[in-house]
Design an enzyme around this catalytic site. Structure first.
Site, PDB file in Angstrom:
ATOM      1  N   LYS A 258       1.104  -1.181  -0.004  1.00  0.00           N
ATOM      2  CA  LYS A 258       0.042  -0.135  -0.201  1.00  0.00           C
ATOM      3  C   LYS A 258       0.908   1.367   0.137  1.00  0.00           C
ATOM      4  CE  LYS A 258      -1.717   2.583   3.224  1.00  0.00           C
ATOM      5  NZ  LYS A 258      -2.343   3.272   4.172  1.00  0.00           N
TER       6      LYS A 258
ATOM      7  N   LYS B  45      -7.931   2.221  -3.550  1.00  0.00           N
ATOM      8  CA  LYS B  45      -8.474   2.660  -2.104  1.00  0.00           C
ATOM      9  C   LYS B  45      -8.723   4.124  -2.126  1.00  0.00           C
ATOM     10  CE  LYS B  45      -7.147   2.461   2.804  1.00  0.00           C
ATOM     11  NZ  LYS B  45      -6.464   1.809   3.932  1.00  0.00           N
TER      12      LYS B  45
HETATM   13  C1  5MM Z   1      -3.791   3.011   9.419  1.00  0.00           C
HETATM   14  O1  5MM Z   1      -3.439   4.341   9.117  1.00  0.00           O
HETATM   15  C2  5MM Z   1      -2.723   4.591   7.894  1.00  0.00           C
HETATM   16  C3  5MM Z   1      -1.928   5.510   8.179  1.00  0.00           C
HETATM   17  O2  5MM Z   1      -1.040   5.398   8.986  1.00  0.00           O
HETATM   18  P1  5MM Z   1       0.340   6.400   9.171  1.00  0.00           P
HETATM   19  O3  5MM Z   1      -0.358   7.796   9.098  1.00  0.00           O
HETATM   20  O4  5MM Z   1       0.556   6.009  10.640  1.00  0.00           O
HETATM   21  O5  5MM Z   1       1.299   6.098   8.395  1.00  0.00           O
HETATM   22  C4  5MM Z   1      -3.729   4.897   6.828  1.00  0.00           C
HETATM   23  O6  5MM Z   1      -2.941   5.049   5.445  1.00  0.00           O
HETATM   24  C5  5MM Z   1      -4.830   4.161   6.399  1.00  0.00           C
HETATM   25  O7  5MM Z   1      -4.389   2.724   6.160  1.00  0.00           O
HETATM   26  C6  5MM Z   1      -5.496   4.619   5.485  1.00  0.00           C
HETATM   27  O8  5MM Z   1      -5.862   5.971   5.703  1.00  0.00           O
HETATM   28  C7  5MM Z   1      -7.257   4.403   5.963  1.00  0.00           C
HETATM   29  O9  5MM Z   1      -7.471   4.455   7.389  1.00  0.00           O
HETATM   30  P2  5MM Z   1      -8.720   5.114   7.976  1.00  0.00           P
HETATM   31  O10 5MM Z   1      -8.581   5.271   9.388  1.00  0.00           O
HETATM   32  O11 5MM Z   1      -8.959   6.282   7.133  1.00  0.00           O
HETATM   33  O12 5MM Z   1      -9.876   3.920   7.470  1.00  0.00           O
END
Ligand code: 5MM
Length: 335
Positions: free
Chosen positions: A134, A217
């Site tokens: 990702k 995504k």
């Molecule tokens: C799980 O959070 C991810 C970001 O982590 P960091 O900011 O610590 O690198 C983030 O990329 C996440 O995978 C996506 O934004 C989706 O998370 P949400 O909480 O928005 O569903």
């Protein structure tokens, strides 16, 4: 059918979705501190291990996005985290970007970094068992933003990343996240998100990406968190589908939404409506971080040895979202 297409379809089969457990140590520390649990490698592993060994990993979660620390952790002398995830019937994935940094030339915006040395890191992750990866680009909306520079440079990075990932036999998740922060309208979100996604595909095609072997995504089309003109969940679903229909090439097998700060129920309800109205051939599922983990984390923090109870809370959320990914969820199923 290509092998990458098979992997993508398997991750999202039968209403399954993705658990985004790829919080960097900084973000995970914030999450743990918010529930008064010290952020140590052991505690981060304990919470994640309890989710990754829950029953819903077999029935609902087709893939888990891990962070570098977690993919290298073991749960016993014999079993590593990626092995556990595979054993549960799910696929291990890995976040490979190194974060969003200030964009030179437009310092109020961000560019995601991590391309240097990526080919070598990918080989290592592949050996550790990763089946997919990702990379997240972030964009914020205001009068002049996102700028052409941010849209162009993030799309370019997402395409270069995807090419390297497919070269290494893994499925890239392409995550362009237009943030919910701000007072913008849903129409504005629709316009900017369409522009962002279209540019991403322009670059992905230029870089010869096999579009059947990626998962997109994106964010849903929502009004900004401070907007006074909220739209209904039905409108969110219809605008989201319209945007994707007009911007995503038909070869793409699946779309897995991020939750982006929506509450758990809101993220489930919107996904359910998207699937009720979905008149495209895209699989529309979830790749939630906060909207899958929030309640489980809160429950776990009260007694961090109560794995069974934590799993029960997590299983419920995963089940609700898997129903929503098939348009079969209703509010009365919530406890
Ligand atoms: C799980 O959070 C991810 C970001 O982590 P960091 O900011 O610590 O690198 C983030 O990329 C996440 O995978 C996506 O934004 C989706 O998370 P949400 O909480 O928005 O569903």
């Amino acid at each position: 059918m290509s092998e990458l297409n098979n992997i993508a379809l398997k991750i999202l089969e039968k209403g399954k979705g993705i658990l985004a457990a790829d919080e960097s140590t900084g973000t995970m520390t914030k999450r743990l501190n918010s529930v008064n649990v010290p952020s140590t490698p052991e505690n981060r592993l304990l919470f994640r291990h309890s989710l990754f060994s829950a029953a819903s990993m077999t029935d609902c979660i087709g893939g888990v996005i891990l962070y570098d620390e977690t993919i290298k952790q073991d749960i016993s002398k014999k079993i590593s985290i990626p092995e556990l995830i595979l054993k549960m019937g799910s696929a291990p994935g890995i976040k490979v970007d190194t974060g969003a940094k200030v964009l030179a030339g437009s310092p109020d915006e961000k560019i995601t970094e991590g391309l240097d040395g990526l080919r070598e890191r990918l080989k290592e992750y592949y050996k550790l068992g990763a089946k997919f990866t990702k990379w997240r680009g972030v964009y914020s909306i205001s009068e002049n933003y996102p700028s052409k520079l941010s849209i162009q440079s993030n799309a370019h990075a997402l395409a270069r990343y995807s090419a390297l990932v497919q070269e290494c036999y893994m499925v890239p998740i392409v995550e362009p996240e237009v943030l919910m922060d701000g007072g913008h309208s849903a129409e504005e979100c629709y316009k900017k998100t369409s522009e962002v996604i279209q540019k991403c595909f322009e670059e992905l095609i230029l870089h010869k990406i096999d579009l059947r072997g990626i998962i997109l995504k994106p964010n849903m089309i929502l009004s900004g968190i401070n907007s006074k003109n909220k739209i209904s969940n039905e409108e969110v679903a219809k605008l989201t589908i319209k945007c994707l229909k007009n911007s995503v090439p038909s070869e793409v097998p699946g779309i897995a939404f991020l939750s982006g700060g929506q509450s758990e129920i809101e993220a489930t309800e919107n996904l359910n409506l998207i699937n009720k109205y979905n008149d495209t051939n895209f699989i529309m599922s979830y790749s939630y971080g906060r909207a899958l983990q929030q309640s489980a984390l809160k429950y776990w923090s009260k007694d961090i040895q109560n794995i069974e109870g934590t799993q029960k809370v997590f299983n419920h959320r995963a089940k609700m979202n898997t129903l929503a990914a098939q348009g079969k969820w209703s509010k009365d199923l919530e406890i």
